[in-house]
Design a protein around this motif. Structure first.
Motif, PDB file in Angstrom:
ATOM      1  N   ASP A   2       9.594 -43.800 -11.066  1.00  0.00           N
ATOM      2  CA  ASP A   2       8.785 -42.990 -10.268  1.00  0.00           C
ATOM      3  C   ASP A   2       7.444 -43.193 -10.164  1.00  0.00           C
ATOM      4  N   ALA A   3       6.810 -43.774  -9.082  1.00  0.00           N
ATOM      5  CA  ALA A   3       5.401 -44.076  -8.985  1.00  0.00           C
ATOM      6  C   ALA A   3       4.359 -43.041  -9.427  1.00  0.00           C
ATOM      7  N   ARG A   4       4.574 -41.910  -9.087  1.00  0.00           N
ATOM      8  CA  ARG A   4       3.865 -40.802  -9.606  1.00  0.00           C
ATOM      9  C   ARG A   4       3.808 -40.876 -11.106  1.00  0.00           C
ATOM     10  N   THR A   5       4.662 -40.875 -11.555  1.00  0.00           N
ATOM     11  CA  THR A   5       4.850 -40.676 -13.312  1.00  0.00           C
ATOM     12  C   THR A   5       4.294 -42.072 -13.749  1.00  0.00           C
ATOM     13  N   ILE A   6       4.559 -43.209 -13.422  1.00  0.00           N
ATOM     14  CA  ILE A   6       4.300 -44.451 -13.745  1.00  0.00           C
ATOM     15  C   ILE A   6       2.464 -44.832 -13.741  1.00  0.00           C
ATOM     16  N   ASP A   7       2.148 -44.263 -12.560  1.00  0.00           N
ATOM     17  CA  ASP A   7       0.633 -44.148 -12.135  1.00  0.00           C
ATOM     18  C   ASP A   7      -0.193 -43.388 -13.037  1.00  0.00           C
ATOM     19  N   SER A   8       0.429 -42.253 -13.463  1.00  0.00           N
ATOM     20  CA  SER A   8      -0.194 -41.289 -14.340  1.00  0.00           C
ATOM     21  C   SER A   8      -0.333 -41.769 -15.655  1.00  0.00           C
ATOM     22  N   MET A   9       0.791 -42.539 -16.031  1.00  0.00           N
ATOM     23  CA  MET A   9       1.080 -43.178 -17.494  1.00  0.00           C
ATOM     24  C   MET A   9      -0.232 -44.204 -17.666  1.00  0.00           C
ATOM     25  N   HIS A  10      -0.222 -45.197 -16.630  1.00  0.00           N
ATOM     26  CA  HIS A  10      -1.314 -46.117 -16.494  1.00  0.00           C
ATOM     27  C   HIS A  10      -2.688 -45.440 -16.899  1.00  0.00           C
ATOM     28  N   GLN A  11      -2.921 -44.311 -16.188  1.00  0.00           N
ATOM     29  CA  GLN A  11      -4.259 -43.763 -16.349  1.00  0.00           C
ATOM     30  C   GLN A  11      -4.497 -43.172 -17.790  1.00  0.00           C
ATOM     31  N   LEU A  12      -3.296 -42.607 -18.157  1.00  0.00           N
ATOM     32  CA  LEU A  12      -3.505 -41.801 -19.530  1.00  0.00           C
ATOM     33  C   LEU A  12      -3.879 -43.315 -20.634  1.00  0.00           C
ATOM     34  N   LYS A  13      -3.149 -44.349 -20.527  1.00  0.00           N
ATOM     35  CA  LYS A  13      -3.450 -45.253 -21.232  1.00  0.00           C
ATOM     36  C   LYS A  13      -4.918 -45.944 -21.086  1.00  0.00           C
ATOM     37  N   ALA A  14      -5.235 -46.103 -19.896  1.00  0.00           N
ATOM     38  CA  ALA A  14      -6.628 -46.524 -19.577  1.00  0.00           C
ATOM     39  C   ALA A  14      -7.722 -45.589 -20.227  1.00  0.00           C
ATOM     40  N   ASP A  15      -7.214 -44.324 -20.252  1.00  0.00           N
ATOM     41  CA  ASP A  15      -8.302 -43.219 -20.838  1.00  0.00           C
ATOM     42  C   ASP A  15      -8.400 -43.336 -22.315  1.00  0.00           C
ATOM     43  N   ALA A  16      -7.069 -43.742 -22.994  1.00  0.00           N
ATOM     44  CA  ALA A  16      -7.419 -43.748 -24.372  1.00  0.00           C
ATOM     45  C   ALA A  16      -8.191 -44.864 -24.824  1.00  0.00           C
ATOM     46  N   ALA A  17      -8.272 -46.205 -24.059  1.00  0.00           N
ATOM     47  CA  ALA A  17      -9.326 -47.164 -24.213  1.00  0.00           C
ATOM     48  C   ALA A  17     -10.648 -46.675 -23.977  1.00  0.00           C
ATOM     49  N   LEU A  18     -11.036 -45.904 -23.060  1.00  0.00           N
ATOM     50  CA  LEU A  18     -12.265 -45.605 -22.706  1.00  0.00           C
ATOM     51  C   LEU A  18     -12.663 -44.403 -23.561  1.00  0.00           C
ATOM     52  N   MET A  19     -11.867 -43.718 -24.049  1.00  0.00           N
ATOM     53  CA  MET A  19     -12.253 -42.673 -25.205  1.00  0.00           C
ATOM     54  C   MET A  19     -12.590 -43.025 -26.351  1.00  0.00           C
ATOM     55  N   ARG A  20     -11.923 -44.547 -26.805  1.00  0.00           N
ATOM     56  CA  ARG A  20     -12.262 -45.031 -27.948  1.00  0.00           C
ATOM     57  C   ARG A  20     -13.677 -45.412 -28.091  1.00  0.00           C
ATOM     58  N   GLU A  21     -13.963 -46.027 -26.801  1.00  0.00           N
ATOM     59  CA  GLU A  21     -15.632 -46.520 -26.689  1.00  0.00           C
ATOM     60  C   GLU A  21     -16.433 -45.395 -26.700  1.00  0.00           C
ATOM     61  N   ARG A  31      -9.971 -35.603 -17.431  1.00  0.00           N
ATOM     62  CA  ARG A  31      -9.102 -36.346 -16.622  1.00  0.00           C
ATOM     63  C   ARG A  31      -7.965 -36.816 -17.321  1.00  0.00           C
ATOM     64  N   SER A  32      -7.656 -36.914 -18.510  1.00  0.00           N
ATOM     65  CA  SER A  32      -6.493 -37.193 -19.036  1.00  0.00           C
ATOM     66  C   SER A  32      -5.410 -35.740 -18.771  1.00  0.00           C
ATOM     67  N   TRP A  33      -6.136 -34.831 -19.036  1.00  0.00           N
ATOM     68  CA  TRP A  33      -5.222 -33.617 -18.794  1.00  0.00           C
ATOM     69  C   TRP A  33      -4.647 -33.578 -17.446  1.00  0.00           C
ATOM     70  N   ALA A  34      -5.529 -33.682 -16.436  1.00  0.00           N
ATOM     71  CA  ALA A  34      -4.961 -33.844 -15.080  1.00  0.00           C
ATOM     72  C   ALA A  34      -3.906 -34.812 -14.747  1.00  0.00           C
ATOM     73  N   ALA A  35      -4.262 -36.186 -15.257  1.00  0.00           N
ATOM     74  CA  ALA A  35      -2.883 -37.030 -15.148  1.00  0.00           C
ATOM     75  C   ALA A  35      -1.676 -36.529 -16.020  1.00  0.00           C
ATOM     76  N   LYS A  36      -1.847 -36.000 -17.190  1.00  0.00           N
ATOM     77  CA  LYS A  36      -0.539 -35.653 -17.875  1.00  0.00           C
ATOM     78  C   LYS A  36       0.224 -34.442 -17.117  1.00  0.00           C
ATOM     79  N   GLN A  37      -0.555 -33.573 -16.176  1.00  0.00           N
ATOM     80  CA  GLN A  37       0.148 -32.601 -15.581  1.00  0.00           C
ATOM     81  C   GLN A  37       0.778 -33.156 -14.463  1.00  0.00           C
ATOM     82  N   ARG A  38       0.860 -34.559 -14.185  1.00  0.00           N
ATOM     83  CA  ARG A  38       1.413 -34.891 -12.867  1.00  0.00           C
ATOM     84  C   ARG A  38       2.769 -35.591 -13.451  1.00  0.00           C
TER      85      ARG A  38
END
Length: 364
Positions: free
Chosen positions: A246-265, A281-288
């Motif tokens: 599902d494109a919506r789920t996968i795109d949201s997961m990609h966003q969550l992973k990118a946010d993990a790296a950004l939050m680390r920094e 922003r991650s909260w919005a992505a998780k809800q999708r």
């Protein structure tokens, strides 16, 4: 090692002293899922690789292993008032009752005691309600594994304990969920954890300057919604979306992973406002990724926090209830906690802990 050896709980083997009966206690910390939660689920991490940022806090799962004279194995979860007793000559089913206790005990008996069941009392407590979103069930499995590691004097380090706890909970017991909770509980501290294809796991502890950690703790508010949730439905919907590409789920997961790296920094730079923005922003992505992640109680408390000056926040864990976390100006923290409690939440500060699972012996 024989069941009779368990009565001495292995301490004398390590120290070379005269055998004395010891009880074993252990604890494993609960965690806040700061970013990337969900990317540690299969099949996402198997195909794309997952990444999470989490931090353990001053809430724990405790386990106690004690030989008894009843000639039975007794399991107790004192925080929920559950108690069960089993004969030593009968198989222990894994599809009912205190399945986490049963699963760890049975694995240890079959793997290290040649199937011979010792008479033990295994009791536990957790510093958070079930369904808290703080990784409490996985931390409990880690605490149980750590207790048996000490009791049987097993050569298991944090990575092996986390991997074994994951296998027992997810594979042997078939309980839905990801991987991050076991590694957070076993290692402790603030960790950036990568889950790569081939079941490879990389745990990278963050060397955050003390001043930045102080600011992190001073800015942090956690709040129990009053609703314990069962995460299985949410997690299963996420897994179904991933399996169905599902494109919506996968795109949201990609966003969550990118946010993990950004939050680390952001954390390494001491940028708490930036961290809070990524959190929201991650909260919005998780809800999708699934339905039911944001309940009316969650939305009410979230809006209360924003109205009272929170910079941002999200649910810890799968969602559907459990704990929320917020970041705010430290000078505003008391007001935020007061407002959330008045709105029906159970808000408090929290401190970061840096010790992972640990066990100790208590002479009887």
């Amino acid at each position: 090692m024989s069941p009779e050896d368990v009565a001495l709980l292995g301490v004398q083997h390590r120290r070379g002293r005269k055998a004395r009966p010891f009880d074993v206690r252990s604890r494993a910390p609960l965690r806040l899922g700061l970013a990337g939660g969900g990317t540690d689920l299969s099949p996402y991490c198997d195909q794309f690789g997952g990444a999470v940022l989490n931090a353990t806090i001053d809430r724990f799962a405790f386990a106690h292993v004690t030989p008894n004279d009843e000639g039975r194995v007794v399991f107790r979860a004192r925080d929920i008032g559950a108690d069960e007793s089993h004969a030593l000559d009968a198989p222990i089913a894994l599809d009912q009752g205190l399945v986490l206790h049963r699963g760890v005990y049975r694995h240890m008996v079959e793997t290290y005691l040649d199937g011979r069941m010792p008479a033990l009392t295994v009791s536990t407590t957790i510093d958070a309600p079930a369904g808290s979103g703080l990784g409490s069930s996985s931390a409990l499995v880690v605490a149980l594994v750590e207790a048996f590691r000490a009791a049987l004097d097993l050569p298991l380090g944090p990575a092996e304990i986390a991997r074994l706890a994951f296998d027992i909970e997810r594979n042997q017991l078939g309980l839905a969920g990801g991987r991050q909770d076991h590694y957070a509980a076993a290692f402790g501290g603030v960790n950036f954890i990568e889950f790569l294809p081939g079941e490879k796991v990389l745990v990278s502890p963050l060397r955050v300057p003390r001043a930045f950690l102080n600011e992190f703790e001073s800015s942090l508010v956690i709040c129990f919604t009053g609703q314990s949730r069962r995460s299985e439905t949410i997690i299963q919907e996420q897994i179904d979306g991933l399996r169905g590409m599902d494109a919506r789920t996968i795109d949201s997961m990609h966003q969550l992973k990118a946010d993990a790296a950004l939050m680390r920094e952001a954390l390494l730079q001491g940028d708490m406002r930036g961290l809070a923005e990524i959190l929201t922003r991650s909260w919005a992505a998780k809800q999708r990724t699934a339905k039911g992640i944001a309940t009316p109680a969650v939305e009410r408390l979230f809006q209360t926090a924003l109205d009272e000056g929170a910079w941002g926040g999200k649910v810890s864990g799968a969602g559907g209830g459990g704990f929320l976390m917020f970041f705010t100006d430290p000078e505003n923290r008391h007001r935020l906690i007061t407002a959330l409690n008045a709105a029906g939440g159970q808000a408090s500060p929290a401190k970061i802990t840096f010790e992972g699972a640990e066990a100790w012996g208590v002479p009887r």
